[in-house]
Scaffold this motif. Sequence first.
Motif, PDB file in Angstrom:
ATOM      1  N   ASN A 112    -108.189 -81.363  29.311  1.00  0.00           N
ATOM      2  CA  ASN A 112    -107.948 -82.800  29.381  1.00  0.00           C
ATOM      3  C   ASN A 112    -106.529 -83.155  28.958  1.00  0.00           C
ATOM      4  O   ASN A 112    -105.945 -84.129  29.436  1.00  0.00           O
ATOM      5  CB  ASN A 112    -108.958 -83.545  28.504  1.00  0.00           C
ATOM      6  CG  ASN A 112    -108.982 -85.036  28.788  1.00  0.00           C
ATOM      7  OD1 ASN A 112    -109.118 -85.451  29.938  1.00  0.00           O
ATOM      8  ND2 ASN A 112    -108.847 -85.839  27.748  1.00  0.00           N
ATOM      9  N   HIS A 167    -112.656 -86.575  28.594  1.00  0.00           N
ATOM     10  CA  HIS A 167    -112.428 -85.902  29.879  1.00  0.00           C
ATOM     11  C   HIS A 167    -111.858 -86.843  30.938  1.00  0.00           C
ATOM     12  O   HIS A 167    -111.888 -86.546  32.125  1.00  0.00           O
ATOM     13  CB  HIS A 167    -113.724 -85.259  30.397  1.00  0.00           C
ATOM     14  CG  HIS A 167    -114.819 -86.229  30.751  1.00  0.00           C
ATOM     15  ND1 HIS A 167    -114.972 -86.745  32.014  1.00  0.00           N
ATOM     16  CD2 HIS A 167    -115.818 -86.763  30.005  1.00  0.00           C
ATOM     17  CE1 HIS A 167    -116.014 -87.549  32.033  1.00  0.00           C
ATOM     18  NE2 HIS A 167    -116.544 -87.587  30.822  1.00  0.00           N
ATOM     19  N   PHE A 199    -122.142 -80.727  30.302  1.00  0.00           N
ATOM     20  CA  PHE A 199    -121.812 -82.159  30.203  1.00  0.00           C
ATOM     21  C   PHE A 199    -123.006 -82.989  29.733  1.00  0.00           C
ATOM     22  O   PHE A 199    -122.881 -83.790  28.794  1.00  0.00           O
ATOM     23  CB  PHE A 199    -121.271 -82.674  31.534  1.00  0.00           C
ATOM     24  CG  PHE A 199    -119.784 -82.514  31.689  1.00  0.00           C
ATOM     25  CD1 PHE A 199    -118.908 -83.466  31.201  1.00  0.00           C
ATOM     26  CD2 PHE A 199    -119.258 -81.395  32.316  1.00  0.00           C
ATOM     27  CE1 PHE A 199    -117.533 -83.317  31.325  1.00  0.00           C
ATOM     28  CE2 PHE A 199    -117.893 -81.231  32.447  1.00  0.00           C
ATOM     29  CZ  PHE A 199    -117.024 -82.190  31.953  1.00  0.00           C
ATOM     30  N   SER A 251    -118.527 -82.260  39.176  1.00  0.00           N
ATOM     31  CA  SER A 251    -119.848 -81.699  38.886  1.00  0.00           C
ATOM     32  C   SER A 251    -120.380 -82.063  37.505  1.00  0.00           C
ATOM     33  O   SER A 251    -121.432 -81.567  37.101  1.00  0.00           O
ATOM     34  CB  SER A 251    -119.791 -80.171  38.998  1.00  0.00           C
ATOM     35  OG  SER A 251    -118.869 -79.643  38.055  1.00  0.00           O
ATOM     36  N   SER A 252    -119.690 -82.937  36.767  1.00  0.00           N
ATOM     37  CA  SER A 252    -120.093 -83.200  35.388  1.00  0.00           C
ATOM     38  C   SER A 252    -121.520 -83.748  35.282  1.00  0.00           C
ATOM     39  O   SER A 252    -122.357 -83.203  34.572  1.00  0.00           O
ATOM     40  CB  SER A 252    -119.106 -84.163  34.729  1.00  0.00           C
ATOM     41  OG  SER A 252    -118.969 -85.350  35.492  1.00  0.00           O
ATOM     42  N   TYR A 253    -121.784 -84.842  35.974  1.00  0.00           N
ATOM     43  CA  TYR A 253    -123.112 -85.448  35.943  1.00  0.00           C
ATOM     44  C   TYR A 253    -123.678 -85.673  37.346  1.00  0.00           C
ATOM     45  O   TYR A 253    -124.780 -86.200  37.479  1.00  0.00           O
ATOM     46  CB  TYR A 253    -123.064 -86.802  35.225  1.00  0.00           C
ATOM     47  CG  TYR A 253    -122.581 -86.739  33.798  1.00  0.00           C
ATOM     48  CD1 TYR A 253    -123.426 -86.315  32.772  1.00  0.00           C
ATOM     49  CD2 TYR A 253    -121.278 -87.094  33.467  1.00  0.00           C
ATOM     50  CE1 TYR A 253    -122.989 -86.255  31.459  1.00  0.00           C
ATOM     51  CE2 TYR A 253    -120.826 -87.041  32.161  1.00  0.00           C
ATOM     52  CZ  TYR A 253    -121.685 -86.626  31.162  1.00  0.00           C
ATOM     53  OH  TYR A 253    -121.241 -86.554  29.866  1.00  0.00           O
ATOM     54  N   LEU A 285    -112.744 -78.199  26.751  1.00  0.00           N
ATOM     55  CA  LEU A 285    -112.627 -79.441  27.513  1.00  0.00           C
ATOM     56  C   LEU A 285    -111.373 -80.190  27.092  1.00  0.00           C
ATOM     57  O   LEU A 285    -110.618 -80.699  27.936  1.00  0.00           O
ATOM     58  CB  LEU A 285    -113.861 -80.310  27.291  1.00  0.00           C
ATOM     59  CG  LEU A 285    -113.839 -81.691  27.976  1.00  0.00           C
ATOM     60  CD1 LEU A 285    -113.842 -81.541  29.494  1.00  0.00           C
ATOM     61  CD2 LEU A 285    -115.038 -82.537  27.520  1.00  0.00           C
ATOM     62  N   ILE A 289    -115.727 -75.717  32.591  1.00  0.00           N
ATOM     63  CA  ILE A 289    -115.449 -77.154  32.578  1.00  0.00           C
ATOM     64  C   ILE A 289    -115.705 -77.780  33.936  1.00  0.00           C
ATOM     65  O   ILE A 289    -116.461 -78.752  34.045  1.00  0.00           O
ATOM     66  CB  ILE A 289    -113.993 -77.418  32.136  1.00  0.00           C
ATOM     67  CG1 ILE A 289    -113.763 -76.839  30.733  1.00  0.00           C
ATOM     68  CG2 ILE A 289    -113.699 -78.916  32.168  1.00  0.00           C
ATOM     69  CD1 ILE A 289    -114.717 -77.320  29.678  1.00  0.00           C
ATOM     70  N   VAL A 305    -113.668 -84.175  37.212  1.00  0.00           N
ATOM     71  CA  VAL A 305    -114.745 -83.188  37.172  1.00  0.00           C
ATOM     72  C   VAL A 305    -115.948 -83.731  37.939  1.00  0.00           C
ATOM     73  O   VAL A 305    -116.802 -84.419  37.393  1.00  0.00           O
ATOM     74  CB  VAL A 305    -115.133 -82.847  35.716  1.00  0.00           C
ATOM     75  CG1 VAL A 305    -116.152 -81.716  35.687  1.00  0.00           C
ATOM     76  CG2 VAL A 305    -113.896 -82.471  34.919  1.00  0.00           C
ATOM     77  N   GLY A 335    -119.213 -77.324  34.712  1.00  0.00           N
ATOM     78  CA  GLY A 335    -120.112 -77.844  33.681  1.00  0.00           C
ATOM     79  C   GLY A 335    -121.042 -76.794  33.098  1.00  0.00           C
ATOM     80  O   GLY A 335    -122.203 -77.082  32.786  1.00  0.00           O
ATOM     81  N   ASP A 395    -115.689 -90.696  27.705  1.00  0.00           N
ATOM     82  CA  ASP A 395    -114.721 -90.815  28.798  1.00  0.00           C
ATOM     83  C   ASP A 395    -113.334 -90.386  28.340  1.00  0.00           C
ATOM     84  O   ASP A 395    -112.581 -89.775  29.095  1.00  0.00           O
ATOM     85  CB  ASP A 395    -114.673 -92.255  29.314  1.00  0.00           C
ATOM     86  CG  ASP A 395    -115.942 -92.646  30.055  1.00  0.00           C
ATOM     87  OD1 ASP A 395    -116.687 -91.738  30.465  1.00  0.00           O
ATOM     88  OD2 ASP A 395    -116.184 -93.859  30.217  1.00  0.00           O
TER      89      ASP A 395
END
Length: 324
Positions: free
Chosen positions: A117, A190, A180, A197-199, A113, A265, A195, A268, A187
């Motif tokens: 980043n 990343h 994730f 699809s992270s949460y 990640l 990444i 992203v 996720g 924060d």
Amino acid sequence: MTPFVKINAAILAAMALVGLVWGYSAGFVIEQPMRVWSTLILALVFAVPGLIYTYLRPDPIVSVPLLNITLIVLYFLIGSMMSYIVVTLNFPLVDSYLAVIDQSIGFDWLAVLAFFNQRPTLDKYMNWAYNIPFVVTVCSVLLLTFTKRLQQIEEFTVCLFLTGLATLVLSGLLPAAGAFPYFLPSDAEHGQLNVISSYSHLEQFLGLRDGSFRTLLSDEPRGLATFPSFHTIYSLILIYAMRNTGFLFWISVVINVSTIASTPIFGGHHFIDLIGGLAVTAAVIFVVRVLYSRLYDESQAPMSAKPVTGPVVGQNRGSSHQVQ
């Protein structure tokens, strides 16, 4: 109608029946029924001429692609709904085990990640790679159709169906919230990446597990399967389908390998999810190759790994640490 079309139709019918009974008993509602009707209409557009060229004017060069496209269209409708329904099994999350396996093989998800980043110029390309499989599918199927690689179309469809079934079963029995929610990066860790699809899937995923979410075909559908990675599976079967197409095969390799590389990444995923996807794909391709050799013979099968150059004569016979 070819043996693989019959197998895929049977799988699809079984999935639809299980989804209907399970979904109804679990209290699911379809938020956008017009999506169902529009998909059915689209499927009919391909199915009707496909059946005409199967039974009334037998021509496998026309019927095989049309019937397989019909099945693929219906599969994505039914499969997307089933991917939500299986989450209601509510088995314990396995993220901690997946993370331990990653660590044991030397994969540091947070370090990867950090790598991306620190290189925000890769963000747009990797997001593109992660979200392009649908476009690649359309292009691949059209190419295989126009070059009359009918065996590869059939094998792609049956690989899709069988790997899809395996993914549904495994993701239901071994659910995971994703990397994730498990690692909970800050924060700052990343913030340079977009992203999506992270949460974004987490509310629906947890709602399906606790019973507060019971909607199918919502305005914002999410990919909920973590182990195995279906993006990895799908990319691999697209590469397999495009074999023997010259330089187009290598274009497919570059695009689909980029999709796989984006998955940990930008999807996720734990790294073991990708390995699981590879194992499922390899097993299914082996089964499909064996099935093809046993169900088809040279006199029966209109399919060829090479493009057909003339008319075909005759007719077929036959979570975070806190997510619970």
